[in-house]
Design an enzyme around this catalytic site. Structure first.
Site, PDB file in Angstrom:
ATOM      1  N   ASN A 192       2.021  -5.463  -2.539  1.00 14.76           N
ATOM      2  CA  ASN A 192       1.909  -6.233  -3.787  1.00 14.76           C
ATOM      3  C   ASN A 192       0.480  -6.681  -4.099  1.00 14.76           C
ATOM      4  O   ASN A 192       0.088  -6.742  -5.263  1.00 14.76           O
ATOM      5  CB  ASN A 192       2.804  -7.479  -3.715  1.00 14.76           C
ATOM      6  N   VAL A 237      13.720  -7.170  -2.643  1.00 16.80           N
ATOM      7  CA  VAL A 237      13.413  -8.077  -1.527  1.00 16.80           C
ATOM      8  C   VAL A 237      14.073  -9.429  -1.817  1.00 16.80           C
ATOM      9  O   VAL A 237      13.676 -10.123  -2.749  1.00 16.80           O
ATOM     10  CB  VAL A 237      11.882  -8.237  -1.355  1.00 16.80           C
ATOM     11  N   PRO A 291      10.467   0.899  -0.125  1.00 15.61           N
ATOM     12  CA  PRO A 291      10.055   2.168   0.486  1.00 15.61           C
ATOM     13  C   PRO A 291       8.553   2.392   0.344  1.00 15.61           C
ATOM     14  O   PRO A 291       7.995   2.168  -0.723  1.00 15.61           O
ATOM     15  CB  PRO A 291      10.821   3.201  -0.341  1.00 15.61           C
ATOM     16  N   ARG A 326       7.434  -2.539 -12.468  1.00 14.15           N
ATOM     17  CA  ARG A 326       7.328  -2.482 -11.010  1.00 14.15           C
ATOM     18  C   ARG A 326       7.620  -3.848 -10.378  1.00 14.15           C
ATOM     19  O   ARG A 326       8.249  -3.938  -9.311  1.00 14.15           O
ATOM     20  CB  ARG A 326       5.912  -2.017 -10.621  1.00 14.15           C
ATOM     21  N   ASP A 372      15.350 -12.870  -7.410  1.00 18.00           N
ATOM     22  CA  ASP A 372      15.293 -14.344  -7.347  1.00 18.00           C
ATOM     23  C   ASP A 372      13.882 -14.854  -7.581  1.00 18.00           C
ATOM     24  O   ASP A 372      13.570 -16.007  -7.251  1.00 18.00           O
ATOM     25  CB  ASP A 372      15.789 -14.826  -5.976  1.00 18.00           C
ATOM     26  N   ASP A 387       8.781   8.393 -20.085  1.00 13.95           N
ATOM     27  CA  ASP A 387       9.592   9.535 -20.550  1.00 13.95           C
ATOM     28  C   ASP A 387       9.918  10.455 -19.368  1.00 13.95           C
ATOM     29  O   ASP A 387       9.529  10.181 -18.231  1.00 13.95           O
ATOM     30  CB  ASP A 387       8.857  10.295 -21.661  1.00 13.95           C
ATOM     31  N   GLY A 426      16.847  -9.992  -3.243  1.00  9.20           N
ATOM     32  CA  GLY A 426      17.515 -10.015  -4.543  1.00  9.20           C
ATOM     33  C   GLY A 426      16.585 -10.459  -5.656  1.00  9.20           C
ATOM     34  O   GLY A 426      15.438 -10.854  -5.424  1.00  9.20           O
ATOM     35  N   SER A 438      11.343 -14.275  -5.938  1.00 15.42           N
ATOM     36  CA  SER A 438      10.611 -14.549  -4.685  1.00 15.42           C
ATOM     37  C   SER A 438       9.242 -13.868  -4.704  1.00 15.42           C
ATOM     38  O   SER A 438       8.306 -14.330  -4.049  1.00 15.42           O
ATOM     39  CB  SER A 438      11.418 -14.110  -3.464  1.00 15.42           C
ATOM     40  N   HIS A 453       7.716   6.178 -12.651  1.00  9.44           N
ATOM     41  CA  HIS A 453       6.381   6.678 -12.312  1.00  9.44           C
ATOM     42  C   HIS A 453       5.839   7.619 -13.391  1.00  9.44           C
ATOM     43  O   HIS A 453       4.855   8.309 -13.164  1.00  9.44           O
ATOM     44  CB  HIS A 453       6.393   7.357 -10.940  1.00  9.44           C
ATOM     45  N   HIS A 505      10.180  -4.724  -7.315  1.00 13.90           N
ATOM     46  CA  HIS A 505       9.732  -5.404  -6.094  1.00 13.90           C
ATOM     47  C   HIS A 505      10.411  -6.759  -5.918  1.00 13.90           C
ATOM     48  O   HIS A 505      10.590  -7.224  -4.801  1.00 13.90           O
ATOM     49  CB  HIS A 505       8.205  -5.563  -6.100  1.00 13.90           C
ATOM     50  N   ASP A 506      10.786  -7.405  -7.029  1.00 12.03           N
ATOM     51  CA  ASP A 506      11.549  -8.653  -6.897  1.00 12.03           C
ATOM     52  C   ASP A 506      12.957  -8.352  -6.402  1.00 12.03           C
ATOM     53  O   ASP A 506      13.421  -8.917  -5.416  1.00 12.03           O
ATOM     54  CB  ASP A 506      11.602  -9.402  -8.238  1.00 12.03           C
TER      55      ASP A 506
HETATM   56  C1  HEM Z   1      11.528   5.519  -4.965  1.00  8.20           C
HETATM   57  C2  HEM Z   1      10.720   4.780  -4.241  1.00  8.20           C
HETATM   58  C3  HEM Z   1       9.411   4.236  -4.735  1.00  8.20           C
HETATM   59  C4  HEM Z   1       8.229   4.265  -4.079  1.00  8.20           C
HETATM   60  C5  HEM Z   1       7.980   4.839  -2.695  1.00  8.20           C
HETATM   61  C6  HEM Z   1       7.245   3.673  -4.943  1.00  8.20           C
HETATM   62  C7  HEM Z   1       5.915   3.501  -4.616  1.00  8.20           C
HETATM   63  C8  HEM Z   1       4.929   3.165  -5.514  1.00  8.20           C
HETATM   64  C9  HEM Z   1       3.520   3.124  -5.234  1.00  8.20           C
HETATM   65  C10 HEM Z   1       2.883   3.397  -3.871  1.00  8.20           C
HETATM   66  C11 HEM Z   1       2.877   2.818  -6.374  1.00  8.20           C
HETATM   67  C12 HEM Z   1       1.367   2.704  -6.595  1.00  8.20           C
HETATM   68  C13 HEM Z   1       0.838   1.402  -6.063  1.00  8.20           C
HETATM   69  C14 HEM Z   1      -0.674   1.445  -6.100  1.00  8.20           C
HETATM   70  O1  HEM Z   1      -1.249   2.204  -5.313  1.00  8.20           O
HETATM   71  O2  HEM Z   1      -1.268   0.748  -6.950  1.00  8.20           O
HETATM   72  C15 HEM Z   1       3.873   2.642  -7.396  1.00  8.20           C
HETATM   73  C16 HEM Z   1       3.599   2.312  -8.705  1.00  8.20           C
HETATM   74  C17 HEM Z   1       4.576   2.062  -9.644  1.00  8.20           C
HETATM   75  N1  HEM Z   1       5.936   2.012  -9.408  1.00  8.20           N
HETATM   76 FE1  HEM Z   1       6.882   2.694  -7.787  1.00  8.20          FE
HETATM   77  N2  HEM Z   1       7.851   3.293  -6.095  1.00  8.20           N
HETATM   78  C18 HEM Z   1       9.176   3.616  -6.019  1.00  8.20           C
HETATM   79  C19 HEM Z   1      10.148   3.327  -6.961  1.00  8.20           C
HETATM   80  C20 HEM Z   1       9.904   2.658  -8.133  1.00  8.20           C
HETATM   81  C21 HEM Z   1      10.933   2.102  -8.992  1.00  8.20           C
HETATM   82  C22 HEM Z   1      12.421   2.112  -8.689  1.00  8.20           C
HETATM   83  C23 HEM Z   1      10.288   1.551 -10.056  1.00  8.20           C
HETATM   84  C24 HEM Z   1      10.870   0.822 -11.231  1.00  8.20           C
HETATM   85  C25 HEM Z   1      12.005   1.143 -11.801  1.00  8.20           C
HETATM   86  C26 HEM Z   1       8.876   1.792  -9.875  1.00  8.20           C
HETATM   87  C27 HEM Z   1       7.892   1.470 -10.771  1.00  8.20           C
HETATM   88  C28 HEM Z   1       6.544   1.691 -10.593  1.00  8.20           C
HETATM   89  C29 HEM Z   1       5.553   1.574 -11.643  1.00  8.20           C
HETATM   90  C30 HEM Z   1       5.822   1.310 -13.102  1.00  8.20           C
HETATM   91  C31 HEM Z   1       4.308   1.794 -11.038  1.00  8.20           C
HETATM   92  C32 HEM Z   1       2.921   1.696 -11.715  1.00  8.20           C
HETATM   93  C33 HEM Z   1       2.455   0.253 -11.585  1.00  8.20           C
HETATM   94  C34 HEM Z   1       1.166  -0.100 -12.299  1.00  8.20           C
HETATM   95  O3  HEM Z   1       0.564   0.744 -12.959  1.00  8.20           O
HETATM   96  O4  HEM Z   1       0.764  -1.271 -12.192  1.00  8.20           O
HETATM   97  N3  HEM Z   1       8.679   2.421  -8.681  1.00  8.20           N
HETATM   98  N4  HEM Z   1       5.119   2.833  -6.843  1.00  8.20           N
END
Ligand code: HEM
Ligand SMILES: *[C@@H]1O[C@H](CO)[C@@H](O)[C@H](O)[C@H]1NC(C)=O
Ligand SMILES: *[C@@H]1O[C@H](CO)[C@@H](O)[C@H](O)[C@H]1NC(C)=O
Length: 334
Positions: A98, A73, A167, A65, A77, A262, A75, A79, A197, A69-70
């Site tokens: 974050n 925002v 997003p 994640r 880098d 998976d 690029g 940040s 996710h 997030h890097d």
């Molecule tokens: C498609 C749009 C996306 C949205 C709206 C989104 C939003 C979120 C949100 C709200 C959380 C939970 C944060 C929390 O409440 O603690 C989350 C967790 C996570 N996101 Fe996304 N995300 C998106 C795309 C991605 C992408 C592209 C990746 C990586 C390739 C990613 C990887 C993760 C991972 C691995 C978690 C779990 C983090 C943890 O357990 O510490 N997400 N995301």
């Protein structure tokens, strides 16, 4: 005479610096970038990631994640790693998207410290994030890819830029597609990367609106499986009026295999057990539902696309060549 000579020199040096800039921005990332200048860089990151993830599997999710997030925002880098400085506007790291949920900072710091001891001022924090995300992907999902490197670190991080680029969890498929399109990423890449996710957790505050305050006619989101909703309510009690929701309790994003990266995530969406609105919408929108079904049926194909999309994401707006710097400590500019 002297005047025109000076002008000529100025013009010459101006043209020279322009061509330097042009060539700097044309430098592209390459696999094996540190092979000669710091050969053990990638091994050091892998060891640091493996040590931590073996003890705490959730850290793999945090690091994947962090890369997203890097890169979205300013690029890729690093940040996202910069601490807020007194007298400056808050940094990305302190934006509610974050702080407090983003995890893995100490893994990056540990890898950086070990690398600095061996090859000072050589390996960027941005590349360390990219390597750590790849190693996490391998550890959690057995998915391997080579990481093109040579990113340099930025010197700027602004909290206000987070929401313009990342997003929020309540976006629908159309809005998610637009957010990714602005980065030059396709709808299929967005759906593929949402498969991240399948590991990690979300805080109740990221989805409790779906349980208690969905809209004027439905307290509970009708797209949510009622049994799953009942379970979620046991974990996330209704937030007190006026409060934004529970910021401490977490729930796995994928209830079935929470530590396994998976394609089961996509089957869960079919059963209306996507945790976030942004997950379930991928099944419910005509724009993306076929991609969800396809990824759910074809795990190997999804894994290949995931690797490719991770590499693509890692190339967004990167600093290379002589741009930016190699930070000595990842949380502060040099
Ligand atoms: C498609 C749009 C996306 C949205 C709206 C989104 C939003 C979120 C949100 C709200 C959380 C939970 C944060 C929390 O409440 O603690 C989350 C967790 C996570 N996101 Fe996304 N995300 C998106 C795309 C991605 C992408 C592209 C990746 C990586 C390739 C990613 C990887 C993760 C991972 C691995 C978690 C779990 C983090 C943890 O357990 O510490 N997400 N995301
Ligand atoms: C998605 O959200 C946007 C903005 O709120 C809205 O205009 C659009 O109608 C929504 N699309 C769908 C399919 O619900
Ligand atoms: C509430 O959500 C449901 C399901 O998405 C929808 O059918 C209904 O029109 C919405 N009601 C309002 C008032 O927005």
């Amino acid at each position: 005479m002297a005047g025109s000579k000076l002008h000529f020199l100025e013009l010459f040096s101006f043209m020279f610096s322009c061509s330097l800039l042009a060539s700097a921005s044309a430098v592209s990332l390459k696999v094996g970038f540190y092979a000669e200048i710091c050969p053990s860089a990638e091994t050091i990151v892998r060891k640091a990631v493996n040590e931590v993830v073996s003890r705490n599997p959730g850290m793999a999710a945090g690091l994947i994640r962090m890369y997203f997030h890097d890169c979205f925002v300013r690029g890729c880098d690093a940040s996202v790693l910069l601490s807020s400085l007194p007298g400056n506007p808050p940094a990305e790291r302190d934006h509610p998207a974050n702080n407090p949920s983003l995890r893995g900072f100490e893994v990056i710091d540990e890898a950086k410290a070990r690398i600095e001891a061996l090859c000072p001022g050589t390996v960027s924090c941005a590349d360390i994030i990219a390597f750590a995300a790849r190693d996490s992907t391998y550890k959690a999902g057995g998915i391997y890819y080579a990481v093109p490197a040579g990113r340099r670190d930025g010197r700027v991080s602004i909290s206000d830029e987070v929401l313009q680029n990342l997003p929020p969890p309540f976006f629908n498929a159309t809005q998610l597609a637009q957010t990714f399109a602005r980065k030059g990423m396709s709808v299929d890449e967005m759906v593929t990367l949402s498969g991240a996710h399948s590991i990690g957790v979300a805080h109740c505050s990221s989805f409790s609106n779906r349980l208690y305050s969905f809209n004027a006619t439905h307290a509970q989101d009708p797209s949510l499986d009622p049994n799953y909703a009942a379970f979620l309510k046991t974990r996330c009690p209704p937030p007190p009026p006026g409060a934004g929701g529970d910021l401490t309790t977490t729930v796995p994003l994928d209830a079935i295999t929470p530590n396994q990266l998976d394609n089961k995530y996509y089957s869960e969406l079919r059963h209306r057990r996507g945790l976030l609105t942004s997950d379930q919408t991928l099944m419910d929108s005509g724009l993306t539902s076929r991609m969800v079904l396809h990824n759910g049926r074809n795990g190997a194909g999804w894994a290949r696309k995931f690797a490719r999309a991770m590499v693509h994401m890692g190339s967004l707006d990167v600093l290379t060549g002589t741009q930016g710097e190699i930070r000595r400590i990842c949380s502060v500019p040099n």
